[in-house]
Design an enzyme around this catalytic site. Sequence first.
Site, short mmCIF file in Angstrom:
data_model
loop_
_atom_site.label_atom_id
_atom_site.label_comp_id
_atom_site.label_asym_id
_atom_site.label_seq_id
_atom_site.Cartn_x
_atom_site.Cartn_y
_atom_site.Cartn_z
N SER A 134 4.68 -0.28 3.91
CA SER A 134 3.58 -0.74 3.37
C SER A 134 2.65 0.32 4.48
CB SER A 134 3.12 -1.72 3.37
OG SER A 134 1.82 -2.30 3.35
N LYS A 155 8.84 -6.46 -0.10
CA LYS A 155 8.39 -5.60 -0.06
C LYS A 155 6.85 -6.19 -1.50
CE LYS A 155 5.52 -2.32 0.36
NZ LYS A 155 5.07 -1.56 -1.00
N HIS A 185 5.30 -9.01 -1.14
CA HIS A 185 3.96 -8.60 -0.11
C HIS A 185 2.93 -8.34 -1.07
CE1 HIS A 185 1.54 -4.90 1.36
NE2 HIS A 185 2.20 -5.97 2.91
N ASN A 186 3.33 -7.06 -2.64
CA ASN A 186 2.60 -5.97 -2.71
C ASN A 186 1.68 -6.97 -3.86
OD1 ASN A 186 3.39 -3.93 -1.46
ND2 ASN A 186 3.68 -2.83 -3.69
N GLU A 240 -0.91 -8.95 -2.02
CA GLU A 240 -1.61 -7.55 -2.10
C GLU A 240 -2.93 -8.11 -3.01
OE1 GLU A 240 -1.80 -3.42 -2.56
OE2 GLU A 240 -0.68 -3.98 -0.63
#
Length: 486
Positions: A136, A190, A193-194, A197
């Site tokens: 990232s 990940k 995480h996105n 986001e």
Amino acid sequence: MSKSDFGLIGLAVMGQNLVLNIESRGFRVSVYNRTTSTTREFVEANPGKNLYGADSLEEFVDSIERPRKVMMLVQSKAGADPADRDAVDAVIGQLVPLLDEGDLVIDGGNTYFIHTERRSKDLEGGGLLYMGTGVSGGEEGARKGPAIMPGGPAASWEMVRPIFEAISAKVDGDPCVTHIGPGGAGHYVKMVHNGIEYGDMQLICEAYNLFRAAGFSAAELAEVFGRWNAGDLESYLIQISGKIFEQVDPETGKPIVEVIMDRAGQKGTGRWTVMSGVEHGVVISTINAAVEARVLSSQKEQRVAASSELAGPSNETIADGGPDKEALVAMVERALHASKIISYAQGLDLMRRVGGTYGWGLDLGAIAKIWRGGCIIRARFLNRIADAYDRDPELANLMLDPYFRGVLETCQADWRQVVSLAVRSGIPVPAFSASLGYYDSFRSERLPANLLQAQRDFFGAHTYERLDRPAGEYFHTDWPEVIEGQ
């Protein structure tokens, strides 16, 4: 010719920047791209760099020191169906016959984690190591230092640890990388995480929309976001939002944000996060609201048509009769802070639940620490999240940590007022509303699900539990017959 320490396949901008980062840390890197001219142009554009450009996969593999460490940055298009196959599988199929036992293959793209689990098992059965690695930070992060989330066997982590720690972002001297866990753990983290986001970005956009309705200029917004970035809301996304408000379109002289079409794109990781939440029975309503907001934004033509057909309240409440600008800024700041906590709480809860299901042993505190630098959601309060899990590694929900519980209590009145003001003014705030709804539902000793269970038992004999009987005992009522129309 000396052998390379590392190999990378896929020389789009992200791959090129990552290669230059690795080389700058003292490692020799072999590169390969399906289009040979791309490989040659990249190497020629970087004279004096310790790079080796290969024209074929065979030449590429032969140029790397054993045990080889080969990273792919190939766009994945395989979705949630385990049977999907894509370009990553094609590259693996060409690469594997050229490798030797003990070599390591790394997928550094955004891949749905079930495919990483599958590929890991397939390759390890043939004596190879496989690592799914989330990276990232975008193109700039790849060059200057990203947050890295590697998942795979412990042996694979030890092979790449010196390189990944060298190239990652650093916060207080600590590298923003750690071994996440086995199998698909790295790609799963990940993905979440996105998803977080998505939530972060939508909440910021809703704050902007409230300010816009209240008559704030772009210059005023730049000043507000600059102030916020010096306080508890300090983050990369707040910082770049402030910079966006400063930018002027050279063609029209207007703020650039006001000439950009209000139609958002997405690459799928947010949608995957929502699907995973549904599959595993975890509420991630803020992230879901953010994904749905992007979907609705894409329906521009329908929205334009509906805007002249569907009635709503005037904006007088916020533009004329609402709080003054400074009061509104303070209210929205607290609402944003509280909602941001909820977004992270939901994402961390999802990782905790799914990590337990797959036996990944996720360390949520360590994950929060590596997100402090390099990545898109890097923010000051990630230190607070890491502290929360240091205090209680078994923390059931981030909201229950004393620090975050206190923040939510402090922000609660303004949070409710902002959502109420938006609703009365007809300004959509789906992520703010979803966050508050989650907070209120989570803290409710009793929800109306008792009526829902009665309804389910009425039409489907699904049975229910009773408050006055032990948990796990189920009952059915002989409900009266319903006569159609009565």
